[in-house]
Design an enzyme around this catalytic site. Sequence first.
Site, PDB file in Angstrom:
ATOM      1  N   SER A  40      55.841 -38.617  37.623  1.00  0.00           N
ATOM      2  CA  SER A  40      57.135 -39.237  37.957  1.00  0.00           C
ATOM      3  C   SER A  40      57.848 -38.296  38.910  1.00  0.00           C
ATOM      4  CB  SER A  40      57.963 -39.496  36.703  1.00  0.00           C
ATOM      5  OG  SER A  40      58.367 -38.298  36.079  1.00  0.00           O
ATOM      6  N   HIS A 153      54.379 -41.469  31.434  1.00  0.00           N
ATOM      7  CA  HIS A 153      53.446 -40.542  30.784  1.00  0.00           C
ATOM      8  C   HIS A 153      52.657 -41.158  29.638  1.00  0.00           C
ATOM      9  CE1 HIS A 153      56.067 -36.943  32.281  1.00  0.00           C
ATOM     10  NE2 HIS A 153      55.404 -37.538  33.249  1.00  0.00           N
ATOM     11  N   GLN A 161      61.184 -41.508  29.222  1.00  0.00           N
ATOM     12  CA  GLN A 161      59.927 -40.768  29.360  1.00  0.00           C
ATOM     13  C   GLN A 161      59.691 -39.719  28.268  1.00  0.00           C
ATOM     14  OE1 GLN A 161      58.591 -39.510  33.508  1.00  0.00           O
ATOM     15  NE2 GLN A 161      59.190 -37.541  32.680  1.00  0.00           N
ATOM     16  N   GLU A 162      60.768 -39.022  27.851  1.00  0.00           N
ATOM     17  CA  GLU A 162      60.548 -37.884  26.949  1.00  0.00           C
ATOM     18  C   GLU A 162      61.632 -37.759  25.887  1.00  0.00           C
ATOM     19  OE1 GLU A 162      60.106 -34.366  29.432  1.00  0.00           O
ATOM     20  OE2 GLU A 162      59.070 -35.549  30.953  1.00  0.00           O
ATOM     21  N   GLU A 203      51.686 -35.413  27.916  1.00  0.00           N
ATOM     22  CA  GLU A 203      52.237 -34.108  27.574  1.00  0.00           C
ATOM     23  C   GLU A 203      52.035 -33.756  26.118  1.00  0.00           C
ATOM     24  OE1 GLU A 203      56.203 -33.863  29.202  1.00  0.00           O
ATOM     25  OE2 GLU A 203      55.426 -33.902  31.247  1.00  0.00           O
ATOM     26  N   ASP A 240      64.600 -36.849  28.285  1.00  0.00           N
ATOM     27  CA  ASP A 240      64.441 -37.049  29.730  1.00  0.00           C
ATOM     28  C   ASP A 240      64.117 -38.523  29.962  1.00  0.00           C
ATOM     29  OD1 ASP A 240      63.970 -37.116  32.411  1.00  0.00           O
ATOM     30  OD2 ASP A 240      62.196 -35.824  32.394  1.00  0.00           O
ATOM     31  N   GLU A 283      68.087 -34.935  30.710  1.00  0.00           N
ATOM     32  CA  GLU A 283      67.573 -34.667  32.053  1.00  0.00           C
ATOM     33  C   GLU A 283      67.478 -35.984  32.818  1.00  0.00           C
ATOM     34  OE1 GLU A 283      63.875 -32.528  31.831  1.00  0.00           O
ATOM     35  OE2 GLU A 283      63.165 -33.448  33.676  1.00  0.00           O
ATOM     36  N   ASP A 310      66.535 -33.065  37.710  1.00  0.00           N
ATOM     37  CA  ASP A 310      65.124 -32.851  38.059  1.00  0.00           C
ATOM     38  C   ASP A 310      64.883 -33.525  39.414  1.00  0.00           C
ATOM     39  OD1 ASP A 310      62.354 -32.860  38.283  1.00  0.00           O
ATOM     40  OD2 ASP A 310      61.989 -34.078  36.499  1.00  0.00           O
ATOM     41  N   LYS A 335      60.635 -26.654  38.813  1.00  0.00           N
ATOM     42  CA  LYS A 335      59.192 -26.871  38.828  1.00  0.00           C
ATOM     43  C   LYS A 335      58.653 -26.246  40.112  1.00  0.00           C
ATOM     44  CE  LYS A 335      59.296 -31.457  36.577  1.00  0.00           C
ATOM     45  NZ  LYS A 335      59.529 -32.901  36.878  1.00  0.00           N
ATOM     46  N   HIS A 363      56.995 -27.306  33.277  1.00  0.00           N
ATOM     47  CA  HIS A 363      55.635 -27.725  33.647  1.00  0.00           C
ATOM     48  C   HIS A 363      55.696 -29.032  34.426  1.00  0.00           C
ATOM     49  CE1 HIS A 363      55.268 -30.662  29.992  1.00  0.00           C
ATOM     50  NE2 HIS A 363      56.416 -30.752  30.594  1.00  0.00           N
ATOM     51  N   ARG A 364      54.535 -29.597  34.773  1.00  0.00           N
ATOM     52  CA  ARG A 364      54.413 -30.966  35.243  1.00  0.00           C
ATOM     53  C   ARG A 364      53.587 -31.740  34.227  1.00  0.00           C
ATOM     54  NH1 ARG A 364      56.652 -31.777  40.382  1.00  0.00           N
ATOM     55  NH2 ARG A 364      56.853 -33.847  39.422  1.00  0.00           N
ATOM     56  N   SER A 365      53.584 -33.058  34.359  1.00  0.00           N
ATOM     57  CA  SER A 365      52.786 -33.834  33.398  1.00  0.00           C
ATOM     58  C   SER A 365      51.289 -33.610  33.624  1.00  0.00           C
ATOM     59  CB  SER A 365      53.146 -35.313  33.476  1.00  0.00           C
ATOM     60  OG  SER A 365      53.061 -35.790  34.803  1.00  0.00           O
ATOM     61  N   LYS A 386      60.538 -26.094  29.329  1.00  0.00           N
ATOM     62  CA  LYS A 386      60.057 -27.402  28.908  1.00  0.00           C
ATOM     63  C   LYS A 386      58.579 -27.441  29.253  1.00  0.00           C
ATOM     64  CE  LYS A 386      60.426 -31.646  31.332  1.00  0.00           C
ATOM     65  NZ  LYS A 386      60.985 -32.974  31.598  1.00  0.00           N
TER      66      LYS A 386
END
Length: 425
Positions: A40, A153, A161-162, A203, A240, A283, A310, A335, A363-365, A386
Amino acid sequence: VISRVIGREIIDSRGNPTVEVDVELSDGSLGRAAVPSGASTGAREAVELRDGDPARFHGKGVRRAVDAVNDAICDTVVGLSADDQASVDAALIDLDGTPDKARLGANALLGVSLATAKAAAASHRLPLYRYIGGVDARLLPVPMMNIVNGGAHADNPLDFQEFMIAPVGAATFAEAVRMGSEVFHTLRGTLLAAGHSVNVGDEGGFAPDLRTADEALEFVVGAVERSGYKAGTDITIVMDPASSEFFRDGAYHYTGEGVRRSPAEHADFLAELVERYPVASVEDPMAEDDHEGWRDLTARLGDRCQLTGDDVFCTNESLLRAGISDGIANAILVKVNQIGTLTETLATVATAHRAGYTVVMSHRSGETEDTTIADLAVATGCGQIKTGSLSRADRTAKYNQLVRIEEELGSQARYAGRDTLRLRG
Ligand code: PGA
Ligand code: ZN
């Protein structure tokens, strides 16, 4: 002095190709870095160069970026001092010559930039966090652990997403990991008992067939309390929504819920969630292009909630500066591959800190076994990281590296804990 640079194509946690770089110094020191990849992504991220050749990796090959490392970049940086990270990164940026690193690829540049720092650290016989952060680097970050995955994800209807837990009440980083792991397993049990799948997303968080943020938050808060922790005190909740992903034509399209919300309705919805649940940080609450929505929400919630940019900032110092003067967000997600060099990453962190914005290393996914961001979190003293759930080695590798750093720092180590988040409620 850099004597050898080797790029190669490896695969990441999603089975997609990515760039890995080895940098060797004339004294024999070696640095190795692998580049992460998002799903994303923000529209203004530095360019991740992919071959587009359908005959290989469904077009996702990174041979062009690897060739850039082995040819043009190698020719440029061999002979430079690895101790002078700023000069190496400036040479990389110059050589690429584009504002978004589209010619050689931010993936090529970042691999070389990070591997150079690791080689230099090795040459000084210093751990990376100490080499970059100096003797003051001893703050262990609060982990934001993504235990329910949705959006881009996971293959479930969840719009956001999170859904993360942040064990702010732990005394040490290792204890935060234990608390997170306990909640993760408790959640597994309650999801199973409710008849849900406990398969995990990109993730490492569970990806149950939930439709609404409320349902996800009920499960997460329930798992925290069932594990014996007080939600909001011992463990706070972080979300997020990755709102850019479902914003189009001026509205937020919740497909899982089957509703469409105007920016004002979307903001009301978020404000209500922050009110009803112990959510300390959100986020990308608003989409990257919805600057008006971002400004309004920051004015409305910014004094009681961390609002982390982000997609809206893309770790880009000038986008961050614009956001700061616009009153957008009060924190930034960092990131490394959104911007492409270590020097630029550290400059963005410094700018955020000077403006009183908190910083979350991320991190990234799509990840690898590379743990550089764990060291960067300690090096910058940002206090928050994160890096996914309590499963999948690409995620746990970062947590485990932080456990090692904490052990190495011994009595010098401090856990960021409650102070670090913009906790007001
Ligand atoms: P990405 O997602 O790595 O897939 O872009 C992470 C995030 O949105 O924070
Ligand atoms: Zn995000």
